[in-house]
Design an enzyme around this catalytic site. Structure first.
Site, mmCIF file in Angstrom:
data_model
loop_
_atom_site.group_PDB
_atom_site.id
_atom_site.type_symbol
_atom_site.label_atom_id
_atom_site.label_comp_id
_atom_site.label_asym_id
_atom_site.label_seq_id
_atom_site.Cartn_x
_atom_site.Cartn_y
_atom_site.Cartn_z
ATOM 1 N N CYS A 1 33.808 39.433 38.867
ATOM 2 C CA CYS A 1 34.791 38.396 39.748
ATOM 3 C C CYS A 1 34.378 37.336 40.065
ATOM 4 C CB CYS A 1 34.832 39.215 41.184
ATOM 5 S SG CYS A 1 33.018 39.520 41.870
ATOM 6 N N GLY B 1 38.523 45.217 43.659
ATOM 7 C CA GLY B 1 39.252 44.927 42.210
ATOM 8 C C GLY B 1 40.084 44.254 42.312
ATOM 9 N N SER B 2 41.215 44.254 41.638
ATOM 10 C CA SER B 2 42.449 43.466 41.231
ATOM 11 C C SER B 2 43.320 42.625 43.091
ATOM 12 C CB SER B 2 43.320 44.086 40.621
ATOM 13 O OG SER B 2 43.938 45.017 40.896
ATOM 14 N N THR B 3 43.740 41.477 42.416
ATOM 15 C CA THR B 3 44.814 40.844 44.179
ATOM 16 C C THR B 3 45.637 41.680 43.865
ATOM 17 O OG1 THR B 3 43.368 39.229 43.678
ATOM 18 C CG2 THR B 3 45.310 39.233 45.172
ATOM 19 N N GLU B 4 45.896 42.156 42.880
ATOM 20 C CA GLU B 4 47.517 43.403 43.026
ATOM 21 C C GLU B 4 47.318 44.696 43.625
ATOM 22 O OE1 GLU B 4 48.343 44.526 38.803
ATOM 23 O OE2 GLU B 4 50.357 45.464 40.012
ATOM 24 N N GLU C 1 43.312 35.126 36.663
ATOM 25 C CA GLU C 1 41.779 35.495 36.454
ATOM 26 C C GLU C 1 42.767 36.585 35.291
ATOM 27 O OE1 GLU C 1 40.606 39.022 38.916
ATOM 28 O OE2 GLU C 1 38.534 38.001 38.852
ATOM 29 N N GLY D 1 44.216 45.335 46.082
ATOM 30 C CA GLY D 1 44.297 44.682 47.389
ATOM 31 C C GLY D 1 45.134 44.551 48.566
ATOM 32 N N GLU E 1 37.326 42.759 48.706
ATOM 33 C CA GLU E 1 36.819 42.131 47.784
ATOM 34 C C GLU E 1 37.339 41.425 46.421
ATOM 35 O OE1 GLU E 1 35.107 39.983 45.202
ATOM 36 O OE2 GLU E 1 33.979 41.501 44.793
ATOM 37 N N LYS F 1 35.462 56.384 45.421
ATOM 38 C CA LYS F 1 36.109 56.982 44.340
ATOM 39 C C LYS F 1 35.755 55.561 43.617
ATOM 40 C CE LYS F 1 39.796 55.452 42.874
ATOM 41 N NZ LYS F 1 40.240 55.670 41.489
HETATM 42 P P1 NAI Z 1 41.936 47.867 39.980
HETATM 43 O O1 NAI Z 1 42.398 46.900 41.257
HETATM 44 O O2 NAI Z 1 43.506 48.741 40.052
HETATM 45 O O3 NAI Z 1 40.973 49.417 39.714
HETATM 46 C C1 NAI Z 1 40.225 49.416 40.682
HETATM 47 C C2 NAI Z 1 40.589 50.180 41.069
HETATM 48 O O4 NAI Z 1 41.377 50.886 42.651
HETATM 49 C C3 NAI Z 1 40.060 51.596 41.074
HETATM 50 O O5 NAI Z 1 39.143 52.233 41.105
HETATM 51 C C4 NAI Z 1 41.154 51.922 40.587
HETATM 52 O O6 NAI Z 1 41.167 53.335 40.358
HETATM 53 C C5 NAI Z 1 41.709 51.917 41.731
HETATM 54 N N1 NAI Z 1 43.536 51.536 41.849
HETATM 55 C C6 NAI Z 1 43.927 51.278 41.215
HETATM 56 N N2 NAI Z 1 45.245 51.184 41.673
HETATM 57 C C7 NAI Z 1 45.450 51.637 43.180
HETATM 58 C C8 NAI Z 1 46.195 52.003 44.165
HETATM 59 N N3 NAI Z 1 47.305 51.858 44.537
HETATM 60 N N4 NAI Z 1 46.001 52.327 45.353
HETATM 61 C C9 NAI Z 1 44.249 52.884 45.374
HETATM 62 N N5 NAI Z 1 43.397 52.536 44.727
HETATM 63 C C10 NAI Z 1 43.939 52.384 43.232
HETATM 64 O O7 NAI Z 1 41.980 46.797 38.348
HETATM 65 P P2 NAI Z 1 42.899 46.788 37.021
HETATM 66 O O8 NAI Z 1 43.546 47.326 36.277
HETATM 67 O O9 NAI Z 1 41.004 47.974 36.778
HETATM 68 O O10 NAI Z 1 41.897 45.927 36.207
HETATM 69 C C11 NAI Z 1 43.121 44.656 36.384
HETATM 70 C C12 NAI Z 1 42.435 43.893 36.362
HETATM 71 O O11 NAI Z 1 42.282 43.665 38.236
HETATM 72 C C13 NAI Z 1 41.825 43.200 35.901
HETATM 73 O O12 NAI Z 1 42.160 42.090 34.635
HETATM 74 C C14 NAI Z 1 40.916 41.907 37.013
HETATM 75 O O13 NAI Z 1 40.921 40.043 35.966
HETATM 76 C C15 NAI Z 1 41.186 42.358 38.555
HETATM 77 N N6 NAI Z 1 39.953 43.050 38.962
HETATM 78 C C16 NAI Z 1 39.221 42.564 39.670
HETATM 79 C C17 NAI Z 1 37.538 42.952 40.130
HETATM 80 C C18 NAI Z 1 36.948 42.813 41.054
HETATM 81 O O14 NAI Z 1 35.738 42.812 40.504
HETATM 82 N N7 NAI Z 1 37.442 41.656 41.517
HETATM 83 C C19 NAI Z 1 37.198 44.499 39.341
HETATM 84 C C20 NAI Z 1 38.414 44.778 37.996
HETATM 85 C C21 NAI Z 1 39.295 44.228 38.150
HETATM 86 MG MG MG Z 2 45.090 48.536 38.183
#
Ligand code: NAI
Ligand code: MG
Length: 503
Positions: A310, A254-257, A407, A259, A276, A201
């Site tokens: 990241c 993605g986000s730590t939250e 972050e 994760g 990650e 996804k």
């Molecule tokens: P996010 O963690 O919400 O999104 C990343 C992925 O997770 C997307 O594919 C999203 O559809 C999916 N996702 C979101 N909620 C989910 C859930 N409850 N269950 C399963 N999958 C879910 O990140 P977001 O909201 O786009 O960005 C927020 C912050 O996260 C950024 O400002 C940044 O600080 C951090 N981030 C870190 C990344 C990294 O490479 N470590 C990449 C993107 C964001």
């Molecule tokens: Mg999000």
């Protein structure tokens, strides 16, 4: 100090290949077929350089996520992928990489339209790195091996005991928007090499290149159900996928939250999980350096990909004897990173990915100002045409400020002074994160001492963000669980089985 735009702030016209990709009907890739969502729900695709809606993707419902998982489950269980000769798996993964290379220009443009990153940068970095990850991992398909071990407590020759490596099963892979194709290929490549089947996804903000990748899956000859690509929102499609009972392993970036949500949910069924997550990576500059070249490197460490990375070098620690000169140098180099429309070749940096991300980053800058930080560069946006944020440097910060602790995921650097290496190691480790760090010095002893003191999954010397498929990548502390890339990354998609036979 202001940041001057280089030239035009108008996004050029898209190519005909890009227009064709944008005109496709919103659909999901399940069992090597394109299926439309029954609910008809879609998500807008927005060009961050213009804020305009340029296409739509499907928003998968629970039923469609279940179908994709069922396709991957069937493809795994009947052995149509795992049961192939490893060389056949290797060749198909190479073929997929070759198809990416053949379509490099189109993919780079789609990445630019979808994410906002500069098309030239994507063509030079994102697309070759995506193909490279597949080529590297393809080789592991034919090199998976176990071992033969003599039991400790049995007479020699009484047992034949060996260790087998087997694919873990169906992998749910959820990736973010900052490097859409690199993230997608980085996830599928080791899973395919290990013999797993996949439901991928992509992020709802940036699904275009993952959908093109799905076209290539058929061309490369993968059997149906081995790689499925579903688009949709995180809270619905992502949540359904990551908690599905027929999924054996979840890999998330993605986000730590989020994760933590995924890790918590996986506890019930004890799914395998690799995460990650975020970072707040330090850049440590010792007094013996050539300030001019280090300043260019430190600017690249934070402003590359508009800081949406990241491992962004978001906390600069410069020795007090060179602090002013280093900050001045980074501020000068910030001009090289003036943001502009993603299809204009004169820019290196584009807008941020979304309205939400721009608001988040501007909110951090405001909070820094309120808490007493001074802006020595940027802090504003050059144009309302897109989600632009100028490269920004904050000084007069302290370790308790939100801008130092959290972050930001934007082109915002916080700069602090230090006196000796114990002090800077302590300050560098004063964070919940531990993903990357760089140390800039000519002194080898200092380099290795700091490399061992800093708690992070990667430490770079006299460079930053040097990420290579052959080396493990991942985080200490709240930056993640497990390691990706290298042989370790393939292991993360395998179970280990001991077979002990009495002779
Ligand atoms: P996010 O963690 O919400 O999104 C990343 C992925 O997770 C997307 O594919 C999203 O559809 C999916 N996702 C979101 N909620 C989910 C859930 N409850 N269950 C399963 N999958 C879910 O990140 P977001 O909201 O786009 O960005 C927020 C912050 O996260 C950024 O400002 C940044 O600080 C951090 N981030 C870190 C990344 C990294 O490479 N470590 C990449 C993107 C964001
Ligand atoms: Mg999000």
């Amino acid at each position: 100090m202001n940041v001057m735009p280089k030239n035009s702030m108008v996004q050029p016209e898209y190519s005909s290949a890009a227009k064709k990709a944008l005109a496709r009907r919103p659909s999901l890739f399940i069992n090597n077929e394109w299926v439309e969502s029954k609910t008809g729900k879609t998500i807008d695709v927005i060009d961050p350089s213009t804020r305009k809606v340029v296409s739509q993707i499907a928003d998968a419902s629970n039923e469609e996520i279940d179908r994709a998982v069922a396709a991957a489950r069937q493809a795994f269980d009947d052995g149509r992928w795992t049961g192939l000769p490893p060389i056949a798996r290797e060749q198909m993964i190479h073929k997929l990489a070759d198809l990416i290379t053949e379509h490099a220009e189109e993919l780079a443009e789609l990445e630019a339209i979808d994410n906002g990153k500069n098309a030239g940068v994507a063509a030079g970095m994102d697309i070759p790195a995506s193909a490279g990850m597949l080529h590297y991992m393809a080789g592991w398909a034919t090199k998976i091996s176990g071992s033969q071990i003599d039991p400790m407590a049995a007479p020699s020759g009484a047992f034949h005991a060996y260790v087998r490596k087997e694919p873990v099963g169906v992998a749910a892979q959820i990736v973010p928007w900052n490097f859409p194709l690199i993230m997608a290929t980085g996830k599928i490549a080791p899973a395919l090499a290990a013999g797993c089947t996949i439901v991928l996804k992509p992020a709802e903000q940036t699904s275009l290149t993952a959908l093109r990748l799905a076209d290539f899956v058929v061309q490369a000859g993968f059997p149906p159900g081995v790689i499925n690509v579903v688009t949709g929102l995180g809270e619905t499609a992502g949540a359904r996928l990551s908690t599905h009972p027929d999924v054996d392993k979840v890999a998330f970036t993605g986000s730590t939250e989020v994760g933590k949500i995924i890790n918590r949910a996986a506890t019930d069924s004890l799914k395998r999980v690799t995460l990650e997550l975020g970072g707040k990576s330090p850049v440590v500059v010792m007094p013996d350096v050539d300030v001019e070249s280090v300043a260019a490197g430190a600017a690249g460490a934070i402003f590359f990909n508009a800081g949406q990375i990241c491992v962004a070098g978001s906390r600069l620690f410069a020795h007090k004897s060179v602090f002013d000169k280093v900050v001045e140098g980074v501020a000068k180099h910030a001009d090289d990173w003036a943001p502009g429309p993603s299809l204009c070749p004169e820019y290196r940096m584009g807008p941020l990915v979304s309205d939400e991300q721009q608001k988040r980053v501007m909110g951090f800058i405001e909070s820094g100002k309120k808490e007493g930080a001074s802006i020595v560069k940027g802090g504003d946006s050059p144009s309302d045409a897109g989600y632009f944020v100028n490269p920004t440097i904050l000084v007069d910060v302290n370790p308790n400020m939100k801008v130092v602790r959290e972050e930001i995921f934007g082109p915002v650097l916080v700069a602090q002074r230090f006196d000796d290496i114990d002090e800077v190691a302590k300050a560098a480790n004063d964070t919940l994160y531990g993903l990357g760090a760089s140390v800039w010095t000519k002194d080898l002893s200092t380099m290795h001492r700091l490399a061992s003191k800093i708690k992070s999954g990667s430490v770079w010397g006299n460079c930053h963000s040097m990420i290579d498929p052959a080396l493990p990548f991942g985080g200490y502390k709240q930056s993640g669980i497990g390691r990706e890339q290298s042989s370790t990354g393939v292991e993360a998609y395998m179970e280990t089985k001991s077979v002990i036979i009495a002779l």
